[in-house]
Design an enzyme around this catalytic site. Structure first.
Site, PDB file in Angstrom:
ATOM      1  CB  SER A 178      -2.862  13.716   3.346  1.00  0.00           C
ATOM      2  OG  SER A 178      -3.479  12.809   2.438  1.00  0.00           O
ATOM      3  CG  ASP A 238       3.518   4.406   3.073  1.00  0.00           C
ATOM      4  OD1 ASP A 238       3.080   5.576   3.174  1.00  0.00           O
ATOM      5  OD2 ASP A 238       4.605   4.141   2.522  1.00  0.00           O
ATOM      6  N   GLY A 239       0.440   5.104   2.839  1.00  0.00           N
ATOM      7  CA  GLY A 239      -0.594   5.489   1.891  1.00  0.00           C
ATOM      8  C   GLY A 239      -0.285   4.956   0.504  1.00  0.00           C
ATOM      9  CB  ALA A 240      -1.500   3.548  -2.115  1.00  0.00           C
ATOM     10  CG  ASP A 241       0.556   8.254  -5.045  1.00  0.00           C
ATOM     11  OD1 ASP A 241       0.104   9.056  -4.212  1.00  0.00           O
ATOM     12  OD2 ASP A 241       1.766   8.052  -5.207  1.00  0.00           O
ATOM     13  CE  LYS A 262       3.968   3.487  -0.782  1.00  0.00           C
ATOM     14  NZ  LYS A 262       3.303   4.683  -0.215  1.00  0.00           N
ATOM     15  N   GLY A 270       5.060  11.606  -3.450  1.00  0.00           N
ATOM     16  CA  GLY A 270       5.847  12.345  -2.471  1.00  0.00           C
ATOM     17  C   GLY A 270       7.337  12.080  -2.561  1.00  0.00           C
ATOM     18  CD  GLU A 320       6.446   6.119   0.605  1.00  0.00           C
ATOM     19  OE1 GLU A 320       5.944   7.116   1.158  1.00  0.00           O
ATOM     20  OE2 GLU A 320       6.194   5.793  -0.568  1.00  0.00           O
ATOM     21  CE  LYS A 367      -5.170   9.433  -3.405  1.00  0.00           C
ATOM     22  NZ  LYS A 367      -4.383   9.417  -2.181  1.00  0.00           N
TER      23      LYS A 367
END
Length: 228
Positions: A31, A85-88, A98, A101, A107, A125
């Site tokens: 997101s 990029d994103g991260a969890d 990560k 998804g 990634e 996060k």
């Protein structure tokens, strides 16, 4: 107090504004990353920004095509100037989990090719130890699911094959055609050691621990953006 989604958008914009013409760019999934890609599309269309991008998932690829962001195949890329990029989860050392998804293998390949790897996410996060909230995602060669699961269980995890969302029968399959599983370790006291042990398992093609890879994190919080 600003809306968290607005702050995530601002984090994405800040990261996208770091990209310069002539760069090769790795584009992540999720997101917050979607806000970054949207801003990048604006810059390509309105500023004449000249870049070549590599995508980590079909969802990002489709967004890039819609926005006119030039793409090259991952297999044709040898080096990237920057990847975002994103991260969890992200710990104080900027180590990551990560893969919610199911794109973590691609990634990680993209992150490994980049001179600069930037993570953008919301500050929910942040964790003191990886594994506090999420399992470690695994990408497994289908024919090795039993052997890999057994070896990961010996490392102390509860391993479950990830199933599709309601309305979709069967397991989650990655964009590369492999099975996705989740290894729940709980708080991980030595992520470097676990990273090493997981990397030794034949048939485990990729896992969601990103250790020592992040150069900068941009996190959206209720009171603004945090960079570290």
């Amino acid at each position: 107090m600003a809306d968290l989604n607005e702050l995530k958008k601002n984090a994405g914009i800040l990261a996208a504004n770091k990209i310069e013409s002539g760069m090769t760019v790795g584009l992540g999934t999720g997101s917050t990353a979607a806000y970054m890609v949207a801003r990048l599309g604006e810059r390509v269309q309105n500023e004449g920004l000249k870049i070549t991008a590599v995508s980590t998932s079909w969802s990002t690829t489709i967004q890039c095509r819609q926005l006119g962001i030039p793409l090259m195949d991952l297999g044709d890329a040898e080096h990237l100037d920057i990847a975002i990029d994103g991260a969890d989860e992200i710990d104080p050392q900027k180590n990551l989990i990560k893969g919610r998804g199911a794109a973590h293998l691609l990634e990680k390949i993209v992150a490994s090719m980049a001179d600069t790897y930037i993570i953008i996410a919301d500050n929910g996060k942040k964790v003191k130890q990886l594994g506090e909230k999420f399992a470690v995602p695994l990408e497994i060669l289908p024919g090795a699911i039993g052997a890999v699961s057994a070896k990961v269980k010996k490392l102390g995890a509860l391993v479950t094959v990830r199933l599709g969302a309601p309305g979709k029968d069967g397991p989650v399959i990655s964009d590369s055609g492999n099975l996705i599983a989740d290894a729940k370790f709980g708080p991980i006291t030595d992520p470097e050691k676990l990273d090493f042990e997981l990397n030794r398992i034949p048939g485990l093609l990729g896992h969601g621990l990103f250790i020592g890879m992040t150069d900068k994190a941009i996190l959206a919080a209720e009171n603004g953006l945090e960079e570290f």
